[in-house]
Design a protein around this motif. Structure first.
Motif, PDB file in Angstrom:
ATOM      1  N   VAL A   1      20.733   0.842  -0.861  1.00 43.60           N
ATOM      2  CA  VAL A   1      21.379   0.501   0.415  1.00 43.60           C
ATOM      3  C   VAL A   1      20.414   0.745   1.578  1.00 43.60           C
ATOM      4  CG1 VAL A   1      23.222   1.148   2.023  1.00 43.60           C
ATOM      5  CG2 VAL A   1      23.715   0.944  -0.415  1.00 43.60           C
ATOM      6  N   ILE A   2      19.785   1.903   1.578  1.00 46.55           N
ATOM      7  CA  ILE A   2      18.838   2.232   2.648  1.00 46.55           C
ATOM      8  C   ILE A   2      17.665   1.258   2.648  1.00 46.55           C
ATOM      9  CG2 ILE A   2      17.196   3.967   3.457  1.00 46.55           C
ATOM     10  CD1 ILE A   2      19.114   6.103   2.451  1.00 46.55           C
ATOM     11  N   GLY A   3      17.174   0.906   1.443  1.00 44.41           N
ATOM     12  CA  GLY A   3      16.045  -0.010   1.338  1.00 44.41           C
ATOM     13  C   GLY A   3      16.352  -1.394   1.872  1.00 44.41           C
ATOM     14  N   VAL A   4      17.569  -1.905   1.571  1.00 43.74           N
ATOM     15  CA  VAL A   4      17.967  -3.219   2.072  1.00 43.74           C
ATOM     16  C   VAL A   4      18.045  -3.204   3.594  1.00 43.74           C
ATOM     17  CG1 VAL A   4      19.884  -4.860   2.204  1.00 43.74           C
ATOM     18  CG2 VAL A   4      19.182  -3.946  -0.012  1.00 43.74           C
ATOM     19  N   LEU A   5      18.653  -2.161   4.168  1.00 42.88           N
ATOM     20  CA  LEU A   5      18.764  -2.052   5.625  1.00 42.88           C
ATOM     21  C   LEU A   5      17.392  -1.925   6.275  1.00 42.88           C
ATOM     22  CD1 LEU A   5      21.822   0.389   5.861  1.00 42.88           C
ATOM     23  CD2 LEU A   5      21.808  -2.050   6.428  1.00 42.88           C
ATOM     24  N   PHE A   6      16.526  -1.099   5.666  1.00 40.78           N
ATOM     25  CA  PHE A   6      15.175  -0.905   6.201  1.00 40.78           C
ATOM     26  C   PHE A   6      14.387  -2.214   6.167  1.00 40.78           C
ATOM     27  CE2 PHE A   6      10.671   0.039   5.672  1.00 40.78           C
ATOM     28  CZ  PHE A   6      10.428   0.962   6.672  1.00 40.78           C
ATOM     29  N   GLY A   7      14.395  -2.884   5.007  1.00 38.35           N
ATOM     30  CA  GLY A   7      13.649  -4.128   4.867  1.00 38.35           C
ATOM     31  C   GLY A   7      14.144  -5.208   5.807  1.00 38.35           C
TER      32      GLY A   7
ATOM     33  N   PRO B   1      12.619  10.674  -4.098  1.00 41.86           N
ATOM     34  CA  PRO B   1      13.199   9.487  -4.737  1.00 41.86           C
ATOM     35  C   PRO B   1      13.792   8.494  -3.742  1.00 41.86           C
ATOM     36  CG  PRO B   1      13.852  11.458  -5.923  1.00 41.86           C
ATOM     37  CD  PRO B   1      13.189  11.909  -4.658  1.00 41.86           C
ATOM     38  N   LEU B   2      14.446   8.998  -2.700  1.00 41.28           N
ATOM     39  CA  LEU B   2      15.056   8.109  -1.715  1.00 41.28           C
ATOM     40  C   LEU B   2      13.985   7.343  -0.923  1.00 41.28           C
ATOM     41  CD1 LEU B   2      18.040  10.211  -0.290  1.00 41.28           C
ATOM     42  CD2 LEU B   2      18.188   8.069  -1.569  1.00 41.28           C
ATOM     43  N   VAL B   3      12.914   8.036  -0.542  1.00 45.74           N
ATOM     44  CA  VAL B   3      11.824   7.367   0.176  1.00 45.74           C
ATOM     45  C   VAL B   3      11.195   6.305  -0.712  1.00 45.74           C
ATOM     46  CG1 VAL B   3       9.540   7.657   1.214  1.00 45.74           C
ATOM     47  CG2 VAL B   3      11.335   9.344   1.670  1.00 45.74           C
ATOM     48  N   LEU B   4      10.966   6.645  -1.977  1.00 45.24           N
ATOM     49  CA  LEU B   4      10.362   5.702  -2.914  1.00 45.24           C
ATOM     50  C   LEU B   4      11.247   4.475  -3.110  1.00 45.24           C
ATOM     51  CD1 LEU B   4       8.556   7.003  -6.122  1.00 45.24           C
ATOM     52  CD2 LEU B   4       9.023   4.612  -5.640  1.00 45.24           C
ATOM     53  N   LEU B   5      12.534   4.703  -3.318  1.00 41.19           N
ATOM     54  CA  LEU B   5      13.469   3.593  -3.486  1.00 41.19           C
ATOM     55  C   LEU B   5      13.558   2.744  -2.226  1.00 41.19           C
ATOM     56  CD1 LEU B   5      16.319   5.448  -5.403  1.00 41.19           C
ATOM     57  CD2 LEU B   5      14.964   3.539  -6.290  1.00 41.19           C
ATOM     58  N   ASN B   6      13.438   3.382  -1.070  1.00 46.55           N
ATOM     59  CA  ASN B   6      13.470   2.684   0.210  1.00 46.55           C
ATOM     60  C   ASN B   6      12.440   1.561   0.234  1.00 46.55           C
ATOM     61  OD1 ASN B   6      14.357   2.833   3.234  1.00 46.55           O
ATOM     62  ND2 ASN B   6      12.138   2.826   3.317  1.00 46.55           N
ATOM     63  N   PHE B   7      11.203   1.882  -0.179  1.00 45.04           N
ATOM     64  CA  PHE B   7      10.126   0.884  -0.156  1.00 45.04           C
ATOM     65  C   PHE B   7      10.112   0.012  -1.409  1.00 45.04           C
ATOM     66  CE2 PHE B   7       8.707   3.928   3.015  1.00 45.04           C
ATOM     67  CZ  PHE B   7       8.322   3.072   4.039  1.00 45.04           C
TER      68      PHE B   7
ATOM     69  N   ILE C   1       0.840  -1.197   0.000  1.00 42.63           N
ATOM     70  CA  ILE C   1       0.000   0.000   0.000  1.00 42.63           C
ATOM     71  C   ILE C   1       0.878   1.252   0.000  1.00 42.63           C
ATOM     72  CG2 ILE C   1      -1.685   1.342   1.327  1.00 42.63           C
ATOM     73  CD1 ILE C   1      -2.777  -1.332   2.387  1.00 42.63           C
ATOM     74  N   THR C   2       1.922   1.231   0.810  1.00 46.36           N
ATOM     75  CA  THR C   2       2.851   2.363   0.868  1.00 46.36           C
ATOM     76  C   THR C   2       3.454   2.643  -0.501  1.00 46.36           C
ATOM     77  OG1 THR C   2       3.424   1.894   3.172  1.00 46.36           O
ATOM     78  CG2 THR C   2       4.968   3.234   1.920  1.00 46.36           C
ATOM     79  N   LEU C   3       3.961   1.604  -1.138  1.00 45.62           N
ATOM     80  CA  LEU C   3       4.607   1.763  -2.440  1.00 45.62           C
ATOM     81  C   LEU C   3       3.616   2.229  -3.499  1.00 45.62           C
ATOM     82  CD1 LEU C   3       7.204   1.522  -4.035  1.00 45.62           C
ATOM     83  CD2 LEU C   3       6.677  -0.890  -4.444  1.00 45.62           C
ATOM     84  N   LEU C   4       2.392   1.718  -3.449  1.00 45.33           N
ATOM     85  CA  LEU C   4       1.359   2.120  -4.410  1.00 45.33           C
ATOM     86  C   LEU C   4       1.070   3.614  -4.303  1.00 45.33           C
ATOM     87  CD1 LEU C   4      -0.770   1.358  -6.546  1.00 45.33           C
ATOM     88  CD2 LEU C   4      -2.348   0.860  -4.650  1.00 45.33           C
ATOM     89  N   VAL C   5       0.914   4.104  -3.081  1.00 46.62           N
ATOM     90  CA  VAL C   5       0.651   5.533  -2.860  1.00 46.62           C
ATOM     91  C   VAL C   5       1.837   6.375  -3.311  1.00 46.62           C
ATOM     92  CG1 VAL C   5       0.189   7.310  -1.111  1.00 46.62           C
ATOM     93  CG2 VAL C   5      -0.967   5.090  -0.965  1.00 46.62           C
TER      94      VAL C   5
END
Length: 299
Positions: free
Chosen positions: A69-75, A178-184, A43-47
């Motif tokens: 890098v941030i996305g891998v660490l976050f996930g 872009p960074l937030v989007l790539l994060n998810f 849902i987050t990514l869709l929005v």
């Protein structure tokens, strides 16, 4: 933005994160943990794609690499923290996860080789002691959940430090979206792979209004609003001070749950909370006070 304003926003982020525990608890009554994380991230990514998807066009390699890098660490941090709750108690998970306040100074030094100020060190020690009193964890029996929570705390430490490194030189917010989007965009496949590999036999969902409220709150308010605020404002603080502020999350989580269920804080929780806030205030106010004294002496 001034440092104190940025840190007030980080405190607001901490409040959002703290309230998310109650919404997650409500949602997990109708859905298995891994499935809940996948639906929340989806849902987050869709929005995000609906409103900011165009910003991925022409994205530079630097932003792409940093977002990955941030996305891998976050996930990884999020999934490990979720699975930890399956094997250990909430107080132990809250305490161990809160140890990011201890891991950040070491990670910060390891990556940057920058010395940590004495007041920040004292703040970390005091806040950790308060966290222990507040959560009152029982470590008589260490299990796999405790280990997963500890690994998660280390990963969150790296997440906070790399977020600081990647955003500190950005003078505007052009790279925030872009960074937030790539994060998810990176975190969602990690969640799906985890579900498919480790939890495929436990994909249960009972659709209900409370589940939708839980998912929408955590997907939009916690994941989007709080993440945007963290990405934009943390660069005006330091990783150690940000971690100290984030360490107050268990207090907010417990207080929110108690208000919802009509209960009161226990005496040890009040004492622990006061000590934790004292650690944060020591780290925040003492350096500013010393700077003012130096300025007065110089005049």
């Amino acid at each position: 933005m001034t440092t104190w304003k940025a840190e007030l926003w980080l405190l607001f982020v901490t409040i959002i994160w703290g309230t998310s525990y109650l919404f997650s608890q409500i949602g997990l009554d109708y859905c298995s943990p891994s499935m809940y994380v996948v639906m929340r991230f989806a849902i987050t990514l869709l929005v995000l794609l609906m409103f900011w998807g165009k910003q991925l066009k022409g994205i530079d390699k630097r932003t792409l690499k940093q977002g990955a890098v941030i996305g891998v660490l976050f996930g990884a941090g999020f999934i490990l923290q979720t699975f930890a709750l399956k094997y250990t108690t909430v107080p132990k998970t809250a305490f161990i996860s809160g140890l990011l306040v201890c891991t950040v100074p070491f990670v910060y030094w390891f990556i940057e080789r920058r010395p940590i100020k004495i007041w920040h060190k004292l703040g970390v020690i005091i806040a950790t002691g308060g966290l222990f009193i507040f959560t009152k964890p029982d470590f008589n029996n260490i299990n796999i959940g405790d280990v997963l929570a500890l690994i998660s705390a280390v990963i969150w430490g790296y997440y906070i430090c790399y977020l600081d490194i990647y955003t500190r030189d950005d003078e505007d917010s052009s790279r925030t979206s872009p960074l937030v989007l790539l994060n998810f965009l990176v975190a969602l496949p990690i969640a799906i792979a985890t579900l498919a590999i480790f939890d495929a036999d436990n994909m249960t969902v009972t659709w209900s209004t409370p589940l939708w409220v839980s998912l929408l709150y955590n997907a939009i308010i916690t994941s989007i609003v709080a993440t945007f605020l963290q990405f934009y404002t943390q660069k005006y603080s330091t990783p150690v001070k940000a971690a100290l502020i984030f360490s107050l999350e268990p207090i907010v989580a417990t207080a929110t749950a108690l208000v919802y269920y009509g209960e009161a804080l226990k005496s040890y929780e009040i004492i622990g909370g006061i000590i934790m806030m004292a650690g944060v205030l020591l780290s925040e106010l003492m350096p500013a006070n010393l700077r003012k004294r130096k300025e007065i002496v110089a005049e």
